[in-house]
Scaffold this motif. Structure first.
Motif, PDB file in Angstrom:
ATOM      1  N   THR A  32      39.793  48.200  39.966  1.00 48.31           N
ATOM      2  CA  THR A  32      40.410  46.452  38.605  1.00 48.31           C
ATOM      3  C   THR A  32      39.928  46.147  39.377  1.00 48.31           C
ATOM      4  O   THR A  32      39.295  44.952  38.401  1.00 48.31           O
ATOM      5  CB  THR A  32      41.391  47.470  38.080  1.00 48.31           C
ATOM      6  OG1 THR A  32      41.178  48.835  37.907  1.00 48.31           O
ATOM      7  CG2 THR A  32      40.928  47.124  36.636  1.00 48.31           C
ATOM      8  N   ALA A  33      40.595  45.370  40.350  1.00 51.11           N
ATOM      9  CA  ALA A  33      40.083  44.020  41.176  1.00 51.11           C
ATOM     10  C   ALA A  33      38.626  43.810  41.058  1.00 51.11           C
ATOM     11  O   ALA A  33      38.214  42.721  41.021  1.00 51.11           O
ATOM     12  CB  ALA A  33      40.947  43.512  42.109  1.00 51.11           C
ATOM     13  N   CYS A  34      37.541  44.881  41.415  1.00 52.80           N
ATOM     14  CA  CYS A  34      36.396  44.416  42.096  1.00 52.80           C
ATOM     15  C   CYS A  34      36.172  44.316  41.397  1.00 52.80           C
ATOM     16  O   CYS A  34      34.941  43.405  40.672  1.00 52.80           O
ATOM     17  CB  CYS A  34      36.380  45.728  42.154  1.00 52.80           C
ATOM     18  SG  CYS A  34      34.393  45.756  44.176  1.00 52.80           S
ATOM     19  N   PHE A  35      36.382  45.271  40.062  1.00 50.31           N
ATOM     20  CA  PHE A  35      35.266  44.530  39.007  1.00 50.31           C
ATOM     21  C   PHE A  35      35.978  42.991  37.866  1.00 50.31           C
ATOM     22  O   PHE A  35      35.190  42.689  37.953  1.00 50.31           O
ATOM     23  CB  PHE A  35      35.376  45.092  37.437  1.00 50.31           C
ATOM     24  CG  PHE A  35      34.797  45.127  36.061  1.00 50.31           C
ATOM     25  CD1 PHE A  35      33.848  45.509  35.529  1.00 50.31           C
ATOM     26  CD2 PHE A  35      35.882  44.830  35.124  1.00 50.31           C
ATOM     27  CE1 PHE A  35      33.913  45.046  34.837  1.00 50.31           C
ATOM     28  CE2 PHE A  35      35.512  44.793  34.000  1.00 50.31           C
ATOM     29  CZ  PHE A  35      34.270  44.676  33.384  1.00 50.31           C
ATOM     30  N   LEU A  36      37.133  42.887  37.898  1.00 51.19           N
ATOM     31  CA  LEU A  36      37.266  41.719  37.406  1.00 51.19           C
ATOM     32  C   LEU A  36      37.116  40.164  38.665  1.00 51.19           C
ATOM     33  O   LEU A  36      36.650  39.205  37.978  1.00 51.19           O
ATOM     34  CB  LEU A  36      38.876  41.537  37.817  1.00 51.19           C
ATOM     35  CG  LEU A  36      39.291  42.070  36.083  1.00 51.19           C
ATOM     36  CD1 LEU A  36      40.996  42.112  36.628  1.00 51.19           C
ATOM     37  CD2 LEU A  36      38.559  41.648  35.009  1.00 51.19           C
ATOM     38  N   PHE A  37      36.436  40.786  39.817  1.00 50.23           N
ATOM     39  CA  PHE A  37      35.826  39.676  40.439  1.00 50.23           C
ATOM     40  C   PHE A  37      34.238  39.834  40.241  1.00 50.23           C
ATOM     41  O   PHE A  37      33.821  38.630  40.377  1.00 50.23           O
ATOM     42  CB  PHE A  37      36.010  40.581  42.346  1.00 50.23           C
ATOM     43  CG  PHE A  37      38.050  39.499  42.605  1.00 50.23           C
ATOM     44  CD1 PHE A  37      37.700  37.938  42.777  1.00 50.23           C
ATOM     45  CD2 PHE A  37      38.159  40.517  43.344  1.00 50.23           C
ATOM     46  CE1 PHE A  37      38.511  37.265  43.523  1.00 50.23           C
ATOM     47  CE2 PHE A  37      39.684  40.790  43.984  1.00 50.23           C
ATOM     48  CZ  PHE A  37      40.230  38.562  43.815  1.00 50.23           C
ATOM     49  N   TRP A  38      34.097  40.480  39.998  1.00 47.95           N
ATOM     50  CA  TRP A  38      32.568  40.790  39.743  1.00 47.95           C
ATOM     51  C   TRP A  38      31.984  39.622  38.688  1.00 47.95           C
ATOM     52  O   TRP A  38      31.564  39.100  38.594  1.00 47.95           O
ATOM     53  CB  TRP A  38      32.166  42.564  39.691  1.00 47.95           C
ATOM     54  CG  TRP A  38      30.987  42.703  39.625  1.00 47.95           C
ATOM     55  CD1 TRP A  38      29.968  41.873  37.927  1.00 47.95           C
ATOM     56  CD2 TRP A  38      29.691  43.259  40.131  1.00 47.95           C
ATOM     57  NE1 TRP A  38      28.736  42.915  38.292  1.00 47.95           N
ATOM     58  CE2 TRP A  38      28.189  43.096  39.228  1.00 47.95           C
ATOM     59  CE3 TRP A  38      30.098  43.651  41.590  1.00 47.95           C
ATOM     60  CZ2 TRP A  38      27.332  43.480  39.918  1.00 47.95           C
ATOM     61  CZ3 TRP A  38      28.660  43.624  42.314  1.00 47.95           C
ATOM     62  CH2 TRP A  38      27.253  44.080  41.445  1.00 47.95           C
ATOM     63  N   GLU A  39      33.073  39.410  37.565  1.00 43.75           N
ATOM     64  CA  GLU A  39      32.607  39.081  36.435  1.00 43.75           C
ATOM     65  C   GLU A  39      33.452  37.857  36.396  1.00 43.75           C
ATOM     66  O   GLU A  39      33.534  36.951  36.240  1.00 43.75           O
ATOM     67  CB  GLU A  39      33.646  39.622  34.914  1.00 43.75           C
ATOM     68  CG  GLU A  39      33.169  41.092  35.429  1.00 43.75           C
ATOM     69  CD  GLU A  39      32.207  40.632  34.016  1.00 43.75           C
ATOM     70  OE1 GLU A  39      31.482  39.608  33.513  1.00 43.75           O
ATOM     71  OE2 GLU A  39      31.424  41.588  34.312  1.00 43.75           O
ATOM     72  N   LEU A  46      42.904  39.057  41.769  1.00 46.28           N
ATOM     73  CA  LEU A  46      43.947  38.836  41.898  1.00 46.28           C
ATOM     74  C   LEU A  46      45.491  39.535  41.345  1.00 46.28           C
ATOM     75  O   LEU A  46      46.116  40.103  42.308  1.00 46.28           O
ATOM     76  CB  LEU A  46      44.913  37.248  42.150  1.00 46.28           C
ATOM     77  CG  LEU A  46      42.614  37.089  43.313  1.00 46.28           C
ATOM     78  CD1 LEU A  46      43.673  35.506  43.789  1.00 46.28           C
ATOM     79  CD2 LEU A  46      43.649  37.874  44.460  1.00 46.28           C
ATOM     80  N   LEU A  47      46.080  38.974  40.384  1.00 47.38           N
ATOM     81  CA  LEU A  47      47.429  39.643  39.930  1.00 47.38           C
ATOM     82  C   LEU A  47      46.964  41.195  39.459  1.00 47.38           C
ATOM     83  O   LEU A  47      47.826  41.689  39.669  1.00 47.38           O
ATOM     84  CB  LEU A  47      47.632  39.872  37.878  1.00 47.38           C
ATOM     85  CG  LEU A  47      48.222  37.949  37.888  1.00 47.38           C
ATOM     86  CD1 LEU A  47      47.967  37.104  36.982  1.00 47.38           C
ATOM     87  CD2 LEU A  47      49.301  37.627  38.484  1.00 47.38           C
ATOM     88  N   SER A  53      50.919  46.910  42.839  1.00 53.34           N
ATOM     89  CA  SER A  53      50.830  47.435  43.837  1.00 53.34           C
ATOM     90  C   SER A  53      52.389  47.251  44.411  1.00 53.34           C
ATOM     91  O   SER A  53      52.823  47.941  45.395  1.00 53.34           O
ATOM     92  CB  SER A  53      49.883  47.312  45.370  1.00 53.34           C
ATOM     93  OG  SER A  53      48.750  48.527  44.889  1.00 53.34           O
ATOM     94  N   ILE A  54      52.708  45.857  44.558  1.00 58.43           N
ATOM     95  CA  ILE A  54      54.029  45.163  45.244  1.00 58.43           C
ATOM     96  C   ILE A  54      55.140  45.817  44.352  1.00 58.43           C
ATOM     97  O   ILE A  54      56.074  46.277  45.118  1.00 58.43           O
ATOM     98  CB  ILE A  54      54.175  44.158  45.156  1.00 58.43           C
ATOM     99  CG1 ILE A  54      52.880  43.344  45.974  1.00 58.43           C
ATOM    100  CG2 ILE A  54      55.377  43.266  45.183  1.00 58.43           C
ATOM    101  CD1 ILE A  54      52.347  41.241  46.010  1.00 58.43           C
ATOM    102  N   VAL A  55      54.778  46.386  43.166  1.00 55.56           N
ATOM    103  CA  VAL A  55      55.801  46.984  42.344  1.00 55.56           C
ATOM    104  C   VAL A  55      56.539  48.119  42.427  1.00 55.56           C
ATOM    105  O   VAL A  55      57.656  48.825  43.024  1.00 55.56           O
ATOM    106  CB  VAL A  55      55.465  46.194  40.449  1.00 55.56           C
ATOM    107  CG1 VAL A  55      56.791  47.435  39.698  1.00 55.56           C
ATOM    108  CG2 VAL A  55      55.786  45.073  40.390  1.00 55.56           C
ATOM    109  N   VAL A  56      54.970  48.994  42.858  1.00 57.05           N
ATOM    110  CA  VAL A  56      55.878  50.344  42.919  1.00 57.05           C
ATOM    111  C   VAL A  56      56.134  50.465  44.015  1.00 57.05           C
ATOM    112  O   VAL A  56      56.271  51.267  44.603  1.00 57.05           O
ATOM    113  CB  VAL A  56      53.955  50.777  42.929  1.00 57.05           C
ATOM    114  CG1 VAL A  56      53.794  52.599  43.198  1.00 57.05           C
ATOM    115  CG2 VAL A  56      53.314  51.112  41.361  1.00 57.05           C
TER     116      VAL A  56
END
Length: 129
Positions: A32-39, A46-47, A53-56
């Motif tokens: 998902t972050a990859c898609f957001l970086f693409w945009e 980053l969030l 991942s940190i919370v889990v």
């Protein structure tokens, strides 16, 4: 006292990485972050890329029974080959993965993904050889 309470903090940090919830979280948020970086939505990327991942991780390390994962075949593999250096190299794979998304290079994205998977499989070089 159950088996997870006897695990050291270092063991809990190691074995939580192979819990299905952690793996699913890391893979889905990285994609998902990859898609957001693409945009070019950097803050959102980053969030999404780090916060879940940190919370889990915190929840699993604190409360999950990780003993079954330690005793599994994957747990034995991770216990033997997943060093801090390999973990760092695996984490560094996000640079070409997300950097490739930023510059919209599918080749770099593939390099990042292969790098990360390669780090997970790093110990197989000794098993196969």
């Amino acid at each position: 006292m159950n088996g997870s309470e006897r695990m050291s903090s270092a063991d809990r940090l190691l074995y939580h990485q192979i819990h299905p919830l952690k793996v699913l979280t890391d893979v889905s948020t990285a994609a998902t972050a990859c898609f957001l970086f693409w945009e070019h939505r950097t803050v959102a990327a980053l969030l999404v890329g780090f916060l879940p991942s940190i919370v889990v991780s915190v929840l699993l390390v604190r409360w999950a029974d990780l003993e079954p994962y330690r005793r599994s075949a994957l747990g034995r593999y991770v216990g033997r080959f997943m060093t801090r250096q390999v973990e760092l190299a695996r984490f560094a794979g996000l640079i070409p993965l997300w950097g490739g998304a930023w510059v919209r290079s599918l080749g770099l994205i593939v390099v990042g993904a292969v790098w990360i998977v390669g780090c997970w499989l790093w110990g197989m070089r000794r098993v196969v050889a």
